[in-house]
Motif scaffolding. Structure first.
Motif, PDB file in Angstrom:
ATOM      1  N   GLU A  40       0.827  -1.205   0.000  1.00  0.00           N
ATOM      2  CA  GLU A  40       0.000   0.000   0.000  1.00  0.00           C
ATOM      3  C   GLU A  40       0.866   1.262   0.000  1.00  0.00           C
ATOM      4  O   GLU A  40       0.547   2.245  -0.678  1.00  0.00           O
ATOM      5  CB  GLU A  40      -0.927   0.000   1.215  1.00  0.00           C
ATOM      6  CG  GLU A  40      -2.034  -1.040   1.181  1.00  0.00           C
ATOM      7  CD  GLU A  40      -1.565  -2.433   1.538  1.00  0.00           C
ATOM      8  OE1 GLU A  40      -0.353  -2.583   1.820  1.00  0.00           O
ATOM      9  OE2 GLU A  40      -2.386  -3.365   1.523  1.00  0.00           O
ATOM     10  N   ARG A  41       1.967   1.214   0.762  1.00  0.00           N
ATOM     11  CA  ARG A  41       2.846   2.382   0.823  1.00  0.00           C
ATOM     12  C   ARG A  41       3.544   2.616  -0.512  1.00  0.00           C
ATOM     13  O   ARG A  41       3.734   3.757  -0.929  1.00  0.00           O
ATOM     14  CB  ARG A  41       3.873   2.209   1.946  1.00  0.00           C
ATOM     15  CG  ARG A  41       3.271   2.317   3.337  1.00  0.00           C
ATOM     16  CD  ARG A  41       4.325   2.233   4.413  1.00  0.00           C
ATOM     17  NE  ARG A  41       3.736   2.424   5.734  1.00  0.00           N
ATOM     18  CZ  ARG A  41       3.540   3.607   6.297  1.00  0.00           C
ATOM     19  NH1 ARG A  41       3.893   4.706   5.646  1.00  0.00           N
ATOM     20  NH2 ARG A  41       2.998   3.699   7.495  1.00  0.00           N
ATOM     21  N   VAL A  42       3.945   1.540  -1.182  1.00  0.00           N
ATOM     22  CA  VAL A  42       4.573   1.679  -2.494  1.00  0.00           C
ATOM     23  C   VAL A  42       3.572   2.237  -3.501  1.00  0.00           C
ATOM     24  O   VAL A  42       3.905   3.106  -4.317  1.00  0.00           O
ATOM     25  CB  VAL A  42       5.136   0.326  -2.976  1.00  0.00           C
ATOM     26  CG1 VAL A  42       5.604   0.426  -4.427  1.00  0.00           C
ATOM     27  CG2 VAL A  42       6.289  -0.113  -2.087  1.00  0.00           C
ATOM     28  N   ALA A  43       2.342   1.750  -3.434  1.00  0.00           N
ATOM     29  CA  ALA A  43       1.301   2.255  -4.337  1.00  0.00           C
ATOM     30  C   ALA A  43       1.043   3.738  -4.084  1.00  0.00           C
ATOM     31  O   ALA A  43       0.869   4.529  -5.028  1.00  0.00           O
ATOM     32  CB  ALA A  43       0.015   1.459  -4.148  1.00  0.00           C
ATOM     33  N   GLU A  44       1.044   4.114  -2.813  1.00  0.00           N
ATOM     34  CA  GLU A  44       0.862   5.528  -2.470  1.00  0.00           C
ATOM     35  C   GLU A  44       2.028   6.368  -2.970  1.00  0.00           C
ATOM     36  O   GLU A  44       1.837   7.482  -3.477  1.00  0.00           O
ATOM     37  CB  GLU A  44       0.730   5.667  -0.950  1.00  0.00           C
ATOM     38  CG  GLU A  44       0.508   7.100  -0.481  1.00  0.00           C
ATOM     39  CD  GLU A  44       0.413   7.202   1.027  1.00  0.00           C
ATOM     40  OE1 GLU A  44       0.442   8.337   1.535  1.00  0.00           O
ATOM     41  OE2 GLU A  44       0.309   6.152   1.702  1.00  0.00           O
ATOM     42  N   LEU A  45       3.243   5.816  -2.859  1.00  0.00           N
ATOM     43  CA  LEU A  45       4.431   6.517  -3.335  1.00  0.00           C
ATOM     44  C   LEU A  45       4.370   6.728  -4.844  1.00  0.00           C
ATOM     45  O   LEU A  45       4.648   7.829  -5.336  1.00  0.00           O
ATOM     46  CB  LEU A  45       5.683   5.715  -2.967  1.00  0.00           C
ATOM     47  CG  LEU A  45       7.012   6.204  -3.564  1.00  0.00           C
ATOM     48  CD1 LEU A  45       7.349   7.596  -3.042  1.00  0.00           C
ATOM     49  CD2 LEU A  45       8.129   5.218  -3.241  1.00  0.00           C
ATOM     50  N   ILE A  60      10.905   4.403  -0.644  1.00  0.00           N
ATOM     51  CA  ILE A  60      10.819   3.043  -0.105  1.00  0.00           C
ATOM     52  C   ILE A  60      11.549   2.946   1.236  1.00  0.00           C
ATOM     53  O   ILE A  60      11.035   2.351   2.191  1.00  0.00           O
ATOM     54  CB  ILE A  60      11.390   2.034  -1.115  1.00  0.00           C
ATOM     55  CG1 ILE A  60      10.447   1.918  -2.318  1.00  0.00           C
ATOM     56  CG2 ILE A  60      11.595   0.670  -0.465  1.00  0.00           C
ATOM     57  CD1 ILE A  60      10.955   1.016  -3.422  1.00  0.00           C
ATOM     58  N   PHE A  61      12.736   3.532   1.335  1.00  0.00           N
ATOM     59  CA  PHE A  61      13.455   3.496   2.608  1.00  0.00           C
ATOM     60  C   PHE A  61      12.701   4.286   3.681  1.00  0.00           C
ATOM     61  O   PHE A  61      12.686   3.896   4.855  1.00  0.00           O
ATOM     62  CB  PHE A  61      14.874   4.042   2.447  1.00  0.00           C
ATOM     63  CG  PHE A  61      15.842   3.024   1.916  1.00  0.00           C
ATOM     64  CD1 PHE A  61      16.137   1.885   2.647  1.00  0.00           C
ATOM     65  CD2 PHE A  61      16.457   3.197   0.693  1.00  0.00           C
ATOM     66  CE1 PHE A  61      17.034   0.932   2.165  1.00  0.00           C
ATOM     67  CE2 PHE A  61      17.341   2.259   0.194  1.00  0.00           C
ATOM     68  CZ  PHE A  61      17.636   1.125   0.933  1.00  0.00           C
ATOM     69  N   ALA A  62      12.082   5.400   3.288  1.00  0.00           N
ATOM     70  CA  ALA A  62      11.280   6.160   4.247  1.00  0.00           C
ATOM     71  C   ALA A  62      10.097   5.330   4.732  1.00  0.00           C
ATOM     72  O   ALA A  62       9.728   5.375   5.917  1.00  0.00           O
ATOM     73  CB  ALA A  62      10.794   7.458   3.597  1.00  0.00           C
ATOM     74  N   ALA A  63       9.506   4.540   3.834  1.00  0.00           N
ATOM     75  CA  ALA A  63       8.400   3.660   4.225  1.00  0.00           C
ATOM     76  C   ALA A  63       8.880   2.586   5.197  1.00  0.00           C
ATOM     77  O   ALA A  63       8.198   2.258   6.168  1.00  0.00           O
ATOM     78  CB  ALA A  63       7.793   3.011   2.982  1.00  0.00           C
ATOM     79  N   PHE A  64      10.086   2.039   4.952  1.00  0.00           N
ATOM     80  CA  PHE A  64      10.657   1.049   5.872  1.00  0.00           C
ATOM     81  C   PHE A  64      10.849   1.642   7.267  1.00  0.00           C
ATOM     82  O   PHE A  64      10.589   0.980   8.280  1.00  0.00           O
ATOM     83  CB  PHE A  64      11.996   0.544   5.347  1.00  0.00           C
ATOM     84  CG  PHE A  64      11.871  -0.489   4.257  1.00  0.00           C
ATOM     85  CD1 PHE A  64      10.758  -1.309   4.185  1.00  0.00           C
ATOM     86  CD2 PHE A  64      12.871  -0.640   3.310  1.00  0.00           C
ATOM     87  CE1 PHE A  64      10.637  -2.263   3.189  1.00  0.00           C
ATOM     88  CE2 PHE A  64      12.763  -1.582   2.318  1.00  0.00           C
ATOM     89  CZ  PHE A  64      11.651  -2.404   2.245  1.00  0.00           C
ATOM     90  N   VAL A  65      11.326   2.893   7.307  1.00  0.00           N
ATOM     91  CA  VAL A  65      11.540   3.552   8.600  1.00  0.00           C
ATOM     92  C   VAL A  65      10.222   3.692   9.345  1.00  0.00           C
ATOM     93  O   VAL A  65      10.109   3.342  10.529  1.00  0.00           O
ATOM     94  CB  VAL A  65      12.201   4.930   8.409  1.00  0.00           C
ATOM     95  CG1 VAL A  65      12.257   5.679   9.738  1.00  0.00           C
ATOM     96  CG2 VAL A  65      13.604   4.773   7.848  1.00  0.00           C
ATOM     97  N   ALA A  66       9.200   4.195   8.666  1.00  0.00           N
ATOM     98  CA  ALA A  66       7.895   4.404   9.303  1.00  0.00           C
ATOM     99  C   ALA A  66       7.280   3.085   9.759  1.00  0.00           C
ATOM    100  O   ALA A  66       6.739   2.976  10.872  1.00  0.00           O
ATOM    101  CB  ALA A  66       6.964   5.121   8.332  1.00  0.00           C
ATOM    102  N   MET A  67       7.399   2.064   8.918  1.00  0.00           N
ATOM    103  CA  MET A  67       6.806   0.775   9.269  1.00  0.00           C
ATOM    104  C   MET A  67       7.577   0.102  10.403  1.00  0.00           C
ATOM    105  O   MET A  67       6.998  -0.565  11.247  1.00  0.00           O
ATOM    106  CB  MET A  67       6.785  -0.132   8.042  1.00  0.00           C
ATOM    107  CG  MET A  67       5.843   0.339   6.945  1.00  0.00           C
ATOM    108  SD  MET A  67       5.980  -0.642   5.440  1.00  0.00           S
ATOM    109  CE  MET A  67       5.421  -2.231   6.056  1.00  0.00           C
ATOM    110  N   GLY A  68       8.910   0.276  10.420  1.00  0.00           N
ATOM    111  CA  GLY A  68       9.709  -0.301  11.487  1.00  0.00           C
ATOM    112  C   GLY A  68       9.388   0.309  12.832  1.00  0.00           C
ATOM    113  O   GLY A  68       9.300  -0.384  13.853  1.00  0.00           O
ATOM    114  N   ILE A  69       9.207   1.623  12.851  1.00  0.00           N
ATOM    115  CA  ILE A  69       8.867   2.309  14.100  1.00  0.00           C
ATOM    116  C   ILE A  69       7.519   1.834  14.630  1.00  0.00           C
ATOM    117  O   ILE A  69       7.325   1.685  15.837  1.00  0.00           O
ATOM    118  CB  ILE A  69       8.856   3.832  13.887  1.00  0.00           C
ATOM    119  CG1 ILE A  69      10.285   4.328  13.594  1.00  0.00           C
ATOM    120  CG2 ILE A  69       8.282   4.553  15.095  1.00  0.00           C
ATOM    121  CD1 ILE A  69      10.373   5.799  13.247  1.00  0.00           C
TER     122      ILE A  69
END
Length: 269
Positions: free
Chosen positions: A6-11, A207-216
């Motif tokens: 979903e985050r990639v699609a939003e990006l 994508i890396f920003a999405a990883f950061v948000a999802m990891g937190i």
């Protein structure tokens, strides 16, 4: 990786061509004049270029300081590049090359600011830049060498001195390659190279920003560990993208100078 899709699609949606004040609508296929997000940020970056040189030239001094020093160093760099690649005639094309360089550079760098996009991240913008460059170096070739001379220059002098059969077969083959390269490949590669680098860079950062948000939020399973690693990669990639912003402006300018120089000196080939 739940939620990553979903985050990639939003990006990808954010990086697509949309009305500048995107309210969920797409740009109509039949629209001729629509202020898109990329064009909006391109206009802002262009205004920043004008402001930069306005400030730099406001208090001209024998020994420039501050913004004036930066502007002078940049212009001198492009002038030397034009002369080194094109020759003494490069001074004539220095304004065009400097305009291309700073326009692309400001768009690339401005597009790295959070919430903004690079005008050069749109294939329409880079295609327009490539088309202008193509028109300039093709015009220079015809104006300097004439139509016949410019066409003849696409066959190396050594081949033109061979026997009739070699001139027809080998010369015709080389002429076809050079013709396609000059009139099709060069503008295409100029446009795609710049667009692909800027667009792909923003996808990687997103994508890396999405990883950061999802990891937190614990979306990656291990929580803060992948988030920390992703944050490190995000910072490194951001620094790399700043470097790429300068390199791509430089590469586009260098190739433009090379193409102009080859058109000017076509008769010597």
């Amino acid at each position: 990786m739940e939620g990553l899709g979903e985050r990639v699609a939003e990006l990808l949606h954010e990086l697509s061509t949309l009305p500048w004040n995107d309210r969920g609508g797409e740009v109509p296929a039949t629209a001729l004049l629509v202020l898109t997000n990329y064009i909006f940020f391109m206009l802002v970056a262009t205004a920043l270029v004008v402001l930069f040189f306005a400030v730099a030239s406001r208090r001209a001094a024998l020994v420039p300081r501050g913004v004036g020093n930066v502007a002078e160093a940049g212009l001198e760099f492009i002038r030397n590049l034009a002369v080194d690649i094109i020759g003494p005639e490069g001074v004539r094309y220095f304004p065009f090359l400097a305009t291309m360089f700073f326009f692309i550079l400001f768009n690339n760098v401005f597009g790295l600011l959070p919430g903004s996009l690079p005008g050069t991240g749109s294939i329409g913008v880079t295609a327009a830049l490539a088309l202008v460059t193509w028109l300039v170096f093709v015009y220079v070739g015809f104006a300097k060498n004439g139509f016949g001379g410019y066409m003849k220059s696409m066959i190396p002098a050594g081949v033109r001195e061979m026997g009739l059969f070699a001139r027809i077969v080998l010369g015709g083959y080389i002429f076809l390659l050079e013709f396609v390269s000059t009139f099709l490949v060069r503008p295409f590669t100029l446009a795609v190279r710049l667009f692909a680098n800027m667009y792909a860079g923003h996808i990687i950062l997103g994508i890396f920003a999405a990883f950061v948000a999802m990891g937190i939020r614990g979306g990656l399973g291990l929580g803060l560990i992948p988030a920390s690693l992703s944050l490190v990669m995000l910072v490194l990639m951001y620094a790399f993208e700043v470097f790429v912003a300068f390199i791509q402006a430089y590469v586009f300018t260098v190739l433009t100078a090379v193409y102009i120089g080859s058109s000017l000196h076509a008769a010597e080939h």
